[in-house]
Every structure is written in structure tokens, then in C-alpha cells.
Design a protein around this motif. Structure first.
Motif, PDB file in Angstrom:
ATOM      1  N   ASP A  21       0.807  -1.213   0.000  1.00 25.35           N
ATOM      2  CA  ASP A  21       0.000   0.000   0.000  1.00 25.35           C
ATOM      3  C   ASP A  21       0.846   1.272   0.000  1.00 25.35           C
ATOM      4  O   ASP A  21       0.301   2.368  -0.047  1.00 25.35           O
ATOM      5  N   THR A  44       0.368   3.482  -6.310  1.00 26.03           N
ATOM      6  CA  THR A  44       0.805   2.521  -5.305  1.00 26.03           C
ATOM      7  C   THR A  44       1.185   1.212  -5.978  1.00 26.03           C
ATOM      8  O   THR A  44       0.658   0.871  -7.036  1.00 26.03           O
ATOM      9  N   GLN A  45       2.101   0.494  -5.365  1.00 24.63           N
ATOM     10  CA  GLN A  45       2.508  -0.791  -5.901  1.00 24.63           C
ATOM     11  C   GLN A  45       1.340  -1.765  -5.879  1.00 24.63           C
ATOM     12  O   GLN A  45       0.639  -1.894  -4.875  1.00 24.63           O
ATOM     13  N   ASN A  46       1.102  -2.430  -7.003  1.00 23.85           N
ATOM     14  CA  ASN A  46       0.042  -3.432  -7.053  1.00 23.85           C
ATOM     15  C   ASN A  46       0.365  -4.567  -6.094  1.00 23.85           C
ATOM     16  O   ASN A  46       1.486  -5.080  -6.084  1.00 23.85           O
ATOM     17  N   ASP A  48      -0.421  -7.648  -6.044  1.00 25.29           N
ATOM     18  CA  ASP A  48      -0.260  -8.983  -6.631  1.00 25.29           C
ATOM     19  C   ASP A  48       0.796  -9.047  -7.728  1.00 25.29           C
ATOM     20  O   ASP A  48       1.348 -10.112  -7.998  1.00 25.29           O
ATOM     21  N   ASP A  54      -0.815   0.786  -9.321  1.00 23.40           N
ATOM     22  CA  ASP A  54      -2.222   1.170  -9.424  1.00 23.40           C
ATOM     23  C   ASP A  54      -2.369   2.687  -9.297  1.00 23.40           C
ATOM     24  O   ASP A  54      -1.677   3.324  -8.494  1.00 23.40           O
ATOM     25  N   ARG A  56      -4.882   5.985  -8.513  1.00 24.47           N
ATOM     26  CA  ARG A  56      -6.116   6.405  -7.849  1.00 24.47           C
ATOM     27  C   ARG A  56      -6.139   7.924  -7.776  1.00 24.47           C
ATOM     28  O   ARG A  56      -5.156   8.553  -7.364  1.00 24.47           O
ATOM     29  N   ASP A  67      -9.916   4.976 -10.397  1.00 22.48           N
ATOM     30  CA  ASP A  67      -9.286   3.918  -9.601  1.00 22.48           C
ATOM     31  C   ASP A  67      -8.946   2.786 -10.566  1.00 22.48           C
ATOM     32  O   ASP A  67      -9.814   2.001 -10.945  1.00 22.48           O
ATOM     33  N   PRO A  69      -6.409  -0.337 -11.417  1.00 19.98           N
ATOM     34  CA  PRO A  69      -5.323  -1.284 -11.140  1.00 19.98           C
ATOM     35  C   PRO A  69      -4.425  -1.443 -12.367  1.00 19.98           C
ATOM     36  O   PRO A  69      -4.877  -1.355 -13.504  1.00 19.98           O
ATOM     37  N   GLU A  70      -3.138  -1.674 -12.109  1.00 20.56           N
ATOM     38  CA  GLU A  70      -2.161  -1.970 -13.168  1.00 20.56           C
ATOM     39  C   GLU A  70      -2.128  -0.893 -14.250  1.00 20.56           C
ATOM     40  O   GLU A  70      -2.021  -1.194 -15.441  1.00 20.56           O
TER      41      GLU A  70
END
Length: 200
Positions: A21, A44-46, A48, A54, A56, A67, A69-70
Motif C-alpha cells: 500500500d 501505489t505498488q500493485n 499482486d 495502481d 487512484r 481507480d 489497477p495496473e
């Protein structure tokens, strides 16, 4: 690599969540003129994927404007970390990405996001790529809002005895208008950029 990353996260336990996070880059800007206060954009670092970050964007009242991801490529070494910047106009967000630290093919890009008609959209993309062995280069600049794009490339066709020949300079301009959200850009729709931004 993904399995190794997940194994490390499991071994770290609660500490892994804090690491995942942790913000890579954060900026504040006046992105949405119809909203009070400033917007906050964060990479922020993903949790997974070790090679993804990611994106936001939130308004001052806590509502989420984007928002995704990736959204950006992210690595662990110098020349692999993305960052956020505020564009010179003060109201657009720029996402800088790079893969310049290792490997034969290096690249860097800048994706510009703007607030239009009540939502965040991709306004522009610039990218530079180069081959460290053949010295081939490629520069692309695309304004998605107007559709105008420009490509500049230098390729080295193979000449006699397998040696590279002289640079073949190729420039191309055209129009390809697109109205894409950051989520659409990060998905399959963003692949439209590669239809003209490539060496032929």
C-alpha cells in the motif's frame, strides 16, 4: 516472478500489506474545476503484481474520480519506477513510466490525464523507444482529444554480410481521435496506440 512475489508477501504477513500500500508517487492538483479543493493522485505498488502500479485519483470530499489497477509499469530497480507530475497548465496529471535500467529495448512514456465533461480522460501520450544493439529509435506523440499524432522513427535495415545499413528515417502524421478513460486506456482499448506507434 509473480509466484515468487506472492510467496514473499505471504512470508512477510502484515508487513507485506503495508509495503504493497506504500505510495510510489503522490501529487495534488486542481484537476476538476467544478469541485471544491484539490484532487489527490497516487500511484501505489500493485499487491499482486511486482511489475505494476495502481492509479487512484480522489477529490477533496473523498469521492473517487479514477481507480485503475495496473495502470503503470513499475519495477524494483533504478530506471523502472513510475512517477506522477502536474502538467505545466496546472490542471492535468502526467504519469511518467520508464524501462531504461536493464535490457536491450528501452522505453519511456508520459501519459497525460485531463478532466473533461465530469470525468477523467486520457488527453495525450508521448513515447520514446530505442534498441541498444541496432540503435533503432522511435518517438510518438498523440493528442487523443484532437486526434493528431506524429511518429518519428529511424530503422537500420540489414545490409550486406548481415551488417546494419544506413538509418532509414521515417516520419508520419495522421489523425486518430479517441475518447478513453484511464481504465479503458489500461485495458485493451489502449492497444490502439500501437497501431501507428511502431517500427515497420
Amino acid at each position: 516472478m509473480r509466484h515468487v512475489t506472492i510467496a514473499v508477501l505471504l512470508a512477510l504477513g502484515p508487513a507485506a500489506s503495508a509495503l504493497a500500500d506504500e505510495a510510489i508517487s503522490t501529487v495534488k492538483l486542481d484537476m476538476a474545476p467544478d469541485r471544491a479543493g484539490q484532487e489527490t493522485a497516487t500511484l501505489t505498488q500493485n499487491p499482486d503484481l511486482s511489475a505494476a502500479a495502481d492509479l487512484r485519483i480522489t477529490a477533496s470530499d473523498g469521492s473517487v474520480l479514477a481507480d485503475v489497477p495496473e495502470f503503470a509499469t513499475s519495477g524494483s530497480f533504478a530506471g523502472e519506477l513510475p512517477r506522477l507530475e502536474v502538467a505545466p497548465n496546472g490542471s492535468s496529471l502526467q504519469v511518467y513510466q520508464q524501462w531504461t535500467g536493464i535490457g536491450r529495448s528501452a522505453w519511456e512514456s508520459m501519459t497525460t490525464l485531463a478532466y473533461r465533461d465530469g470525468r477523467v480522460v486520457v488527453a495525450g501520450e508521448t513515447m520514446s523507444m530505442w534498441d541498444r544493439i541496432t540503435n533503432e529509435t522511435l518517438d510518438c506523440d498523440w493528442n487523443l482529444l484532437t486526434g493528431a499524432y506524429e511518429l518519428r522513427a529511424c530503422a537500420f535495415p540489414v545490409a550486406d554480410e548481415g551488417q546494419p545499413g544506413d538509418c532509414v528515417d521515417r516520419s508520419e502524421t495522421g489523425t486518430l481521435k479517441a475518447n478513453l478513460t484511464p481504465a479503458e486506456w489500461a485495458g485493451e482499448d489502449g492497444a490502439v496506440f500501437a497501431t501507428f506507434c511502431k517500427l515497420r
